[in-house]
Design an enzyme around this catalytic site. Structure first.
Site, mmCIF file in Angstrom:
data_model
loop_
_atom_site.group_PDB
_atom_site.id
_atom_site.type_symbol
_atom_site.label_atom_id
_atom_site.label_comp_id
_atom_site.label_asym_id
_atom_site.label_seq_id
_atom_site.Cartn_x
_atom_site.Cartn_y
_atom_site.Cartn_z
ATOM 1 N N ASN A 142 -2.507 3.244 -6.808
ATOM 2 C CA ASN A 142 -2.193 4.050 -5.615
ATOM 3 C C ASN A 142 -2.110 5.492 -5.641
ATOM 4 O OD1 ASN A 142 -1.427 2.587 -2.930
ATOM 5 N ND2 ASN A 142 -0.524 1.340 -4.402
ATOM 6 N N CYS A 153 8.252 -0.780 -1.832
ATOM 7 C CA CYS A 153 6.961 -1.160 -2.365
ATOM 8 C C CYS A 153 5.899 -0.069 -1.868
ATOM 9 C CB CYS A 153 6.753 -2.604 -1.779
ATOM 10 S SG CYS A 153 7.022 -2.870 -0.125
ATOM 11 N N SER A 154 4.758 -0.735 -1.178
ATOM 12 C CA SER A 154 3.811 0.129 -0.677
ATOM 13 C C SER A 154 4.293 0.612 0.693
ATOM 14 C CB SER A 154 2.388 -0.507 -0.762
ATOM 15 O OG SER A 154 1.867 -0.929 -1.940
ATOM 16 N N ASN A 160 1.231 -8.617 -4.459
ATOM 17 C CA ASN A 160 1.136 -8.165 -3.067
ATOM 18 C C ASN A 160 0.870 -9.522 -2.321
ATOM 19 O OD1 ASN A 160 -1.671 -9.128 -3.179
ATOM 20 N ND2 ASN A 160 -2.195 -7.014 -4.129
ATOM 21 N N ILE A 161 0.503 -9.269 -0.997
ATOM 22 C CA ILE A 161 0.635 -10.227 0.069
ATOM 23 C C ILE A 161 -0.592 -11.068 -0.152
ATOM 24 C CG2 ILE A 161 1.803 -9.227 1.829
ATOM 25 C CD1 ILE A 161 -0.841 -8.143 3.333
ATOM 26 N N GLY A 168 6.620 -0.557 2.410
ATOM 27 C CA GLY A 168 8.197 -0.847 2.744
ATOM 28 C C GLY A 168 8.479 -1.762 3.705
ATOM 29 N N TRP A 169 7.449 -2.684 4.144
ATOM 30 C CA TRP A 169 7.818 -3.596 4.954
ATOM 31 C C TRP A 169 7.619 -5.157 4.519
ATOM 32 C CZ3 TRP A 169 4.188 -0.672 8.731
ATOM 33 C CH2 TRP A 169 2.822 -0.929 8.171
ATOM 34 N N ASP A 170 7.342 -5.372 3.239
ATOM 35 C CA ASP A 170 7.219 -6.776 2.595
ATOM 36 C C ASP A 170 8.179 -7.097 1.785
ATOM 37 O OD1 ASP A 170 3.564 -6.425 3.401
ATOM 38 O OD2 ASP A 170 5.107 -7.745 4.695
ATOM 39 N N ARG A 171 7.589 -6.570 0.686
ATOM 40 C CA ARG A 171 8.346 -6.949 -0.690
ATOM 41 C C ARG A 171 10.077 -6.264 -0.481
ATOM 42 N NH1 ARG A 171 3.386 -5.766 -4.606
ATOM 43 N NH2 ARG A 171 2.981 -4.357 -2.740
#
Lengths: 325, 651
Positions: free
Chosen positions: B242, B330-331, B267-268, B333-336
Site C-alpha cells: 500500500n 486495516c486499509s 482481505n475481503i 477501517g471498515w472491515d477487519r
C-alpha cells in the site's frame, strides 16, 4: 442378532451341516432372509480362505445375504490412535495444518465407519426385519464393536446406566474381547505391541458421538465413558482383567478382586455418572454419520491439554436446572 | 408454474411435487396434496446465485443458492418455463433501486410511534454514557455533523478531550477515506481505550502533524500507560504494498511512543474465496471424513476465523492486562477493523454478551462506523468483488466463543443465526446502505422497521438457559488463554448446514432447558400467589370475611417431556450409495412423525419472522434420509464378482 467368528471354509470350500442347520433354524419363524455383516473387505475375506478361514458361500446359506463392511482393527488402528494423540499434543501445528493432521490419523474415519456399520446392522433388524449375523475374523474385536453399538441404537434398555453395564459385560467382557492384550500400553508407549488395538476406545468414542447427537437418550454421561476408558487400561478393579472368561476363572478374578460395577453403582458414586438430561426414549436412535456430525472427542483427547472448567460449569448449570423440575 | 419438483438436496430419490410461485418479494414452493400444505419461502434478497443445469428426462434442473446457505433444487418440467423463471429470478435477485427491497413493503402494522420507538431501542449515546463518557479524557465531537469531514462516519464521534476540530480535520486528510482515529471502546477501570481508523496516507515518507497529534492525544488520554499500541490488521506484505500507492502504515519513528504491530488477517477477496470453497465442501454428496476435513482445511476458513479471534484477544489483553490503549486499523477501517474491535469489546465487557448489549455492539462498531452493508452483502446489484462475508465471520467468532464458554452469553445460537439471516434479508432497515449518511438520506427510520425491536419482542426464543448474570463466566473479561488452541475451532454446521435437519441433534437441549426454566419460574410465581392468598385468608379469617376461591389455571404443558422423544427420526442410508435397500419403509410410522412434529413442535424455534409462512424450521419438512454415508473409507464393492451383493442390492 448373532455374532460368531469366521467360518473355516478353507481353500477347499468345506461345508458344515451343523453350522448351516444352526443358521437355518435362526431364520425358522417365517423370516425370509438374514444378513451376514462381515467386518472384513470382500478381498480380505477371500484371502482368509488360504489360511483356513473364509466366508459363508451363498449356495450353502441361501437365505443369508452377505454384506462386507471393512472395519479397521489391529496394528493399523493402534497407529491411527497414536497418530491422533501425537497430533493433539503437538503445540507446533498451526491452524492451516491441523485438520490435515487430524485427517491423516484417520481416527474419525474409523468412528464414521463403525457407526455406519452398526447402523446398518440395526437397520437390517429394525427396518428390514431380518436377523443379522456379525463376524470378522476372530469375532473378538470389530464384531463386538458392531453388535454392542447396534444394541445401543436399537434397544432403549441398553441406554440406561444398568443396561449399559450389562451390555458391556455381555458384548465385551463375556464375549471375550482380549482386554489384556488390547489395552496394554496405550498411545504414548514406544513398545509397539502386536496385539494391542484400541477397539474398546473406538466403541466408547462412538457412544460419545451418540450421546452428543441424542443428549436426552442416554442415562449416563461422558464421565462414565472416560472412567471406562481409564479402567480398561489400568484399574483397581478386576472387571477388565485378562482376555476371556476362562482366564478369569483360572486367575480367580472373582474371588480376589472387586468389581468396577459394584463401586460405580454405589449411590454416592452413581450420581456422578448420570446424565441430568436423561429421559427414557423408547424409540430407535439413528445417528447421522455425515462428517459434520462426527466430532473429535475433546473431552478425551484434550483432557490433559486444556481446561474443562467452562464446560464443567456448564454441566453443573444443566444439572441444577434439570434438578429443579 | 405447476408440477415442479423440489429435490431433497442429498437424496435425489426424494422429491416433492408442487407449484412454484414468484412474487415481488419471494419465491414460494407449495407442495401438492399434503394436508399440511408444506410451503417453502425464499426471499429474493437471500438469493446468491441461480444455476440452470442440463435438461434431463425429468425436466430442467434449477439450483438456487442463498446467502443464508440454503440450497433449493428444483426441476421444472418445461424448458421454456425454466428459462423464464431463471431470467426472472436473475432480475429479482439483483435489485437496482432501494425501493425494490422487501423492507419498504414489509408491514408490521405498527403505528408511526411504535415504529419510531423500535428504532430508539438501541441508543449509542446511552452506550457511551454507560462506558463513562464524556469525562475528563474523552468528549463527544460534532465536527462531522454534516458528514463534511468523513461521509462514512456518523455525525457524532468520541475523541480525546484535548483534540480540537483542527486536529480532527487535519488527521482526516491524512487517513484513507478520511476515516480519522475515533473511539470504539473505553475501559473506565483503567482508562485504556480502543480507537479505530483507516490507514494513514503515509506512502514512504509523508507525515502529518495533526495525525501525530491525534495519536499523541489518544495516548495521553490514558495516563496509566506511556505508550500506545497501533495494530494493523493486514498482513505485512499487503500493508507495505500500500505504501507504493501513497498509503501504508504508521512509522514508529514519526509517532511518539507507539508500538506498532501487524496481525495478518487476509482481505475481503481471500475471505470471499474461502467461504466459496467451504460451501463447495458442504455441497459434496455424502463426502468421506477425508474429503470433508481436507476440503475444510483447504478452504482456510477456520484459519481466518482464528486469525480474527487472535487479533481480538491481543487487543483485549492489551487493554485489560497491560492497561495500554490500542489504535486499530486495516486499509479502509471498515472491515477487519470492525471485526477485531467488536471481538475485543466482547471479550472485555460482559455487557456485550447480553442480548441488548450485543445489539448495541453491532450498532456501534458496524452500523454507525460505516461498514458497507450494501456492497458487502449485495442489498443492490453491484460489484461482485465487493461481496465478502465480513460480518458472517464476526458472528462465527461469537459462536466459537459460545461453544467454549457456554454460560457466558445471555443469547443462544439461534439469535446469531437469525441476525445473520437478516443481514441479507433486507426485511428490516438496519443493515441497508453503506453509511449513516445514506440511511438518513433514504429516511430508513421512517420507512422501515428495526430488526432489534422485532427480535426483542421474541427475546424468549433467543435466551441461553445456562446464562446467569452472577455466574463467574459472565463477569469481567473472558479468560481466553485457552483460545489459541487450534482444535477449539469447530465447523459450524448449525449455520452452514442450517437447513439440513438430518445433520443436527434431534433434541434441542437449549429449548428443553428454557422450558424447564420457564416452568420453574411459573411455579415460583404460583407459589408466591398462593402464599399471598394464604396470608390474605388468614387475615380475612380473622375478620370473618368470605373469600372466593379462584380457579387456578393449570400450568401449561410446556413439553417438558422432552417431547422430542416422540420424534422418531429416520435412518440415513447407511449402505452403499449407489444401490441401497430402502431405508425407509413406507409405513404409517413416518407420516405420524411428521404430524407430531407439526403439532407439538417448538414452533417458536422456527424462523417465523423470515416471512409470513416460511416453515423451513418448523419441521414439517420430513426428517428423512439423506443419501448414503458410505463414503471413501469403504472401497466400492465389485458387485459383479460377489453374487451375494448383486442379488441383495437389486431388491
Amino acid at each position: 442378532m448373532l455374532r460368531s467368528s469366521q467360518p473355516l471354509t478353507g481353500p477347499n470350500r468345506r461345508r458344515c451341516r451343523e453350522d448351516e442347520e444352526l443358521l437355518g433354524t435362526v431364520l425358522g419363524q417365517g423370516q425370509q432372509r438374514g444378513f451376514i455383516i462381515d467386518t472384513r473387505s470382500a478381498q480380505a475375506a477371500k484371502q482368509a480362505r488360504m489360511s483356513g478361514g473364509g466366508t459363508e458361500p451363498k449356495s450353502s446359506y441361501p437365505q443369508w445375504r452377505r454384506l462386507h463392511r471393512p472395519l479397521e482393527r489391529g496394528r493399523p488402528l493402534q497407529e491411527s490412535f497414536i497418530k491422533l494423540v501425537e497430533a493433539c499434543n503437538d503445540p507446533s501445528i498451526t491452524m492451516d495444518r491441523w485438520l490435515s493432521r487430524l485427517e491423516s490419523s484417520r481416527w474419525l474415519s474409523h468412528v464414521k465407519a463403525a457407526l455406519s456399520t452398526s447402523c446398518l446392522a440395526a437397520q437390517c433388524m429394525d427396518r428390514e426385519e431380518g436377523s443379522v449375523l456379525v463376524h470378522g475374523a476372530e469375532g473378538t474385536d470389530t464384531t463386538l464393536l458392531v453388535t454392542a453399538l447396534a444394541q445401543l441404537i436399537l434397544d432403549p434398555s441398553c441406554r440406561t446406566l444398568g443396561g449399559f453395564q450389562g451390555l458391556l459385560e455381555r458384548e465385551w467382557i463375556e464375549a471375550g474381547h482380549p482386554f489384556h492384550l488390547r489395552c496394554a500400553r496405550s498411545a504414548y508407549s514406544h513398545a509397539r505391541l502386536k496385539q494391542e488395538a484400541p477397539l474398546f476406545l473406538l466403541f466408547l468414542d462412538c457412544v460419545w458421538q451418540l450421546s452428543r447427537q441424542f443428549p436426552f437418550s442416554l442415562e449416563f454421561g461422558e464421565r462414565l465413558l472416560l472412567t471406562l476408558f481409564d479402567n480398561a487400561y489400568a484399574s483397581a478393579y478386576g472387571t477388565f482383567l485378562c482376555n476371556n472368561e476362562k482366564e478369569r476363572c483360572l486367575c480367580k478374578v472373582k474371588e480376589s478382586t472387586h468389581s468396577l460395577w459394584a463401586w460405580l453403582n454405589q449411590p454416592g458414586e452413581k450420581k456422578k455418572y448420570l446424565n441430568p438430561l436423561y429421559s427414557p426414549n423408547t424409540l430407535v436412535i439413528w445417528p447421522s454419520v455425515e462428517p459434520q456430525s462426527i466430532q473429535l472427542w475433546q473431552g478425551l483427547f484434550f483432557r490433559w491439554i486444556r481446561t474443562s472448567q467452562y464446560l464443567d460449569e456448564a454441566w453443573a448449570e444443566i444439572q441444577r436446572l434439570a434438578k429443579s423440575t | 408454474v405447476e408440477n415442479v419438483q423440489l429435490l431433497d438436496r442429498l437424496s435425489s430419490r426424494k422429491a416433492a411435487l408442487g407449484t412454484l410461485y414468484l412474487t415481488a418479494t419471494h419465491v414460494i414452493f407449495v407442495e401438492n396434496g399434503s394436508e399440511t400444505r408444506k410451503e417453502t419461502w425464499v426471499l429474493h434478497s437471500q438469493i446468491s446465485s441461480i444455476e440452470k443445469q442440463a435438461t434431463t428426462a425429468s425436466g430442467c434442473p434449477l439450483v438456487i443458492r442463498c446467502k443464508n446457505f440454503q440450497v433449493i433444487q428444483l426441476v421444472i418440467p418445461q424448458e421454456r418455463d425454466c428459462h423464464d423463471i431463471y431470467i426472472s429470478l436473475i432480475r429479482l435477485a439483483r435489485p437496482v433501486k432501494y425501493e425494490e427491497l422487501y423492507c419498504f413493503s414489509f408491514n408490521l402494522k405498527l403505528d408511526k410511534e411504535e415504529r419510531e420507538q423500535g428504532w430508539k431501542l438501541v441508543d449509542l449515546n446511552e452506550e457511551y454514557n454507560r462506558m463513562g463518557i464524556p469525562n475528563n479524557y474523552w468528549q463527544i465531537s460534532d465536527v462531522n455533523r454534516d458528514y463534511g469531514v468523513c461521509d462514512s462516519y456518523p455525525t457524532e464521534l468520541y475523541v480525546p478531550k484535548s483534540v480540537t476540530a483542527h486536529i480532527i480535520v487535519g488527521s482526516s486528510k491524512f487517513r484513507s477515506r478520511r476515516r480519522f482515529p475515533a473511539l470504539s471502546y473505553y475501559c473506565k477501570c483503567n482508562n485504556a481505550s480502543i480507537c479505530r481508523s483507516s490507514q494513514p496516507l503515509s506512502g514512504f515518507s509523508a507525515r502529518c502533524l495533526e495525525d501525530e497529534q491525534m495519536l499523541q492525544a489518544i495516548r495521553k488520554a490514558n495516563p496509566g500507560s506511556d505508550f500506545l499500541y497501533v495494530v494493523d490488521t493486514r498482513p505485512k506484505l499487503n500493508a507495505m504494498a500500500n505504501r507504493a500507492a501513497g498509503k501504508g502504515y504508521e512509522n514508529e519513528d514519526n509517532y511518539s511512543n507507539i508500538k506498532f504491530q501487524f496481525i495478518g488477517i487476509e482481505n475481503i477477496h481471500v475471505m470471499r474465496n474461502s467461504l466459496q470453497k467451504m460451501l463447495e465442501v458442504c455441497d459434496l454428496k455424502s463426502p468421506s471424513m477425508s474429503d470433508f476435513l481436507w476440503g475444510l482445511e483447504n478452504s482456510g476458513w477456520l484459519k481466518h476465523i482464528k486469525a480474527i479471534m487472535d487479533a481480538g484477544i491481543f487487543i483485549a489483553k492489551a487493554v485489560a492486562e497491560e492497561g495500554v490503549s490500542v489504535l486499530v486499523h486495516c486499509s479502509d477501517g471498515w472491515d477487519r477493523t470492525a471485526q477485531v474491535c467488536s471481538v475485543a469489546s466482547l471479550l472485555l465487557d460482559p455487557y456485550y454478551r447480553t442480548m441488548k448489549g450485543f445489539m448495541v455492539l453491532i450498532e456501534k462498531d458496524w452500523v454507525s462506523f460505516g461498514h458497507k452493508f450494501n456492497h458487502r452483502y449485495g442489498n443492490l446489484d453491484g460489484d461482485p468483488k465487493e461481496i465478502s462475508p465480513v460480518i458472517d465471520q464476526f458472528i462465527e467468532c461469537v459462536w466459537q466463543l459460545m461453544e467454549q464458554f457456554p454460560c457466558a452469553f445471555e443469547f443462544n445460537e439461534r439469535f446469531l443465526i437469525h441476525i445473520q439471516h437478516h443481514v441479507y434479508s433486507c426485511q428490516f432497515g438496519n443493515f441497508l446502505c453503506n453509511s449513516q449518511k445514506e440511511r438518513r438520506e433514504l429516511k430508513i427510520r421512517e420507512r422501515t422497521y428495526s430488526l432489534w425491536a422485532h427480535m426483542w419482542k421474541s427475546r424468549a426464543d433467543y435466551l441461553n438457559p445456562l446464562y446467569r448474570s452472577d455466574h463467574s463466566q459472565t463477569q469481567g473479561t473472558m479468560h481466553t488463554q485457552i483460545a489459541p488452541f487450534n482444535f477449539l475451532y469447530k465447523f459450524w454446521s448449525g449455520m452452514y448446514n442450517r437447513f439440513e435437519k438430518g445433520l443436527h441433534p434431534r433434541q434441542s437441549v437449549t429449548d428443553y432447558l428454557m422450558a424447564v426454566k420457564e416452568e420453574t419460574q411459573q411455579l415460583e410465581e404460583e407459589l408466591e400467589v398462593l402464599q399471598e392468598r394464604l396470608a390474605n385468608l388468614q387475615k380475612s379469617h380473622l375478620n370473618g370475611n368470605k373469600v372466593k376461591s379462584k380457579q387456578q389455571d393449570q400450568s401449561k404443558q410446556l413439553g417438558l417431556s422432552t417431547s422430542n422423544n416422540s420424534l422418531a427420526n429416520t435412518p440415513q442410508e447407511y449402505s452403499n450409495d449407489l444401490k441401497s435397500f430402502p431405508s425407509r419403509s413406507p409405513s404409517q410410522g413416518d407420516e405420524e412423525d411428521s404430524a407430531l412434529i407439526l403439532t407439538q413442535d417448538n414452533l417458536k424455534s422456527s424462523d417465523l419472522d423470515l416471512s409470513a409462512n416460511s416453515d423451513q424450521e418448523s419441521g414439517v419438512e420430513d426428517l428423512s434420509c439423506r443419501s448414503s454415508s458410505a463414503g471413501g473409507c469403504l472401497p466400492s464393492e465389485d458387485s459383479g464378482k460377489d453374487s451375494d451383493e448383486a442379488v441383495f442390492l437389486a431388491v
